[in-house]
Write an enzyme that holds these catalytic residues in place. Structure first.
Site, mmCIF file in Angstrom:
data_model
loop_
_atom_site.group_PDB
_atom_site.id
_atom_site.type_symbol
_atom_site.label_atom_id
_atom_site.label_comp_id
_atom_site.label_asym_id
_atom_site.label_seq_id
_atom_site.Cartn_x
_atom_site.Cartn_y
_atom_site.Cartn_z
ATOM 1 N N ASP A 179 5.798 5.180 7.523
ATOM 2 C CA ASP A 179 5.464 4.126 6.190
ATOM 3 C C ASP A 179 5.420 5.089 5.117
ATOM 4 O O ASP A 179 4.806 6.288 5.207
ATOM 5 C CB ASP A 179 4.039 3.426 6.316
ATOM 6 C CG ASP A 179 3.999 2.113 7.221
ATOM 7 O OD1 ASP A 179 5.082 2.046 7.920
ATOM 8 O OD2 ASP A 179 3.165 1.647 7.374
ATOM 9 N N ASP B 217 -2.707 -1.425 12.723
ATOM 10 C CA ASP B 217 -2.225 -0.281 12.328
ATOM 11 C C ASP B 217 -2.982 0.943 12.617
ATOM 12 O O ASP B 217 -4.242 0.819 12.361
ATOM 13 C CB ASP B 217 -1.384 -0.265 11.059
ATOM 14 C CG ASP B 217 -0.078 -0.878 10.634
ATOM 15 O OD1 ASP B 217 0.453 -1.305 11.740
ATOM 16 O OD2 ASP B 217 0.176 -1.143 9.644
#
Length: 145
Positions: free
Chosen positions: A88, A117
């Site tokens: 990310d 996550d």
């Protein structure tokens, strides 16, 4: 090797579409892929519950000009559960913070019901350091893993 079923492919597609919508800050499209009672978990951070609250986070990111990008390295799905291994990238002006994330998405009726996550805080801190360095010295690139 096991073949992917249509259900598995559809679940992976929903997650890819969701992450792509976040990349282009299409909050409406991303929100449409969430159940009303979604739970968004990030390791050791407070759980964000409900589509309305998750949407507020998306809107806050847009208002504060926080950008998002994703590089999916691996994606696998089975029985409405999708696992992602990805990098990310959060953008704060000229600073890009890239960090490793492993995500679990649980789908119900074709929508994301749980988004969990997992990431390493040390890897995130390294991403901040590299991002700051590259913002100050833009011609020097450090590898981020």
């Amino acid at each position: 090797m096991t073949e992917l079923t249509d259900l598995d492919q559809n679940a992976s597609t929903v997650v890819r579409e969701f992450l792509n919508a976040l990349e282009i800050q299409a909050a409406d499209e991303a929100s449409e892929l969430l159940t009303d009672d979604i739970a968004w978990l990030n390791n050791s951070l407070p759980v964000v519950r409900g589509a309305k609250r998750v949407r507020q986070v998306f809107d806050l990111a847009a208002k504060t000009h926080v950008g998002f990008a994703v590089q999916i390295h691996h994606i696998a799905s089975s029985d409405n559960v999708v696992l992602t291994e990805r990098t990310d990238i959060l953008r704060f002006g000229p600073v890009r913070v890239a960090f490793w994330v492993c995500g679990t998405f649980e789908l119900r009726d074709g929508k994301i019901a749980v988004w969990h996550d997992y990431f390493s805080y040390s890897n995130f801190a390294r991403g901040i350091a590299v991002g700051l360095f590259q913002a100050v010295v833009p011609n020097k690139r450090l590898a981020v893993s």
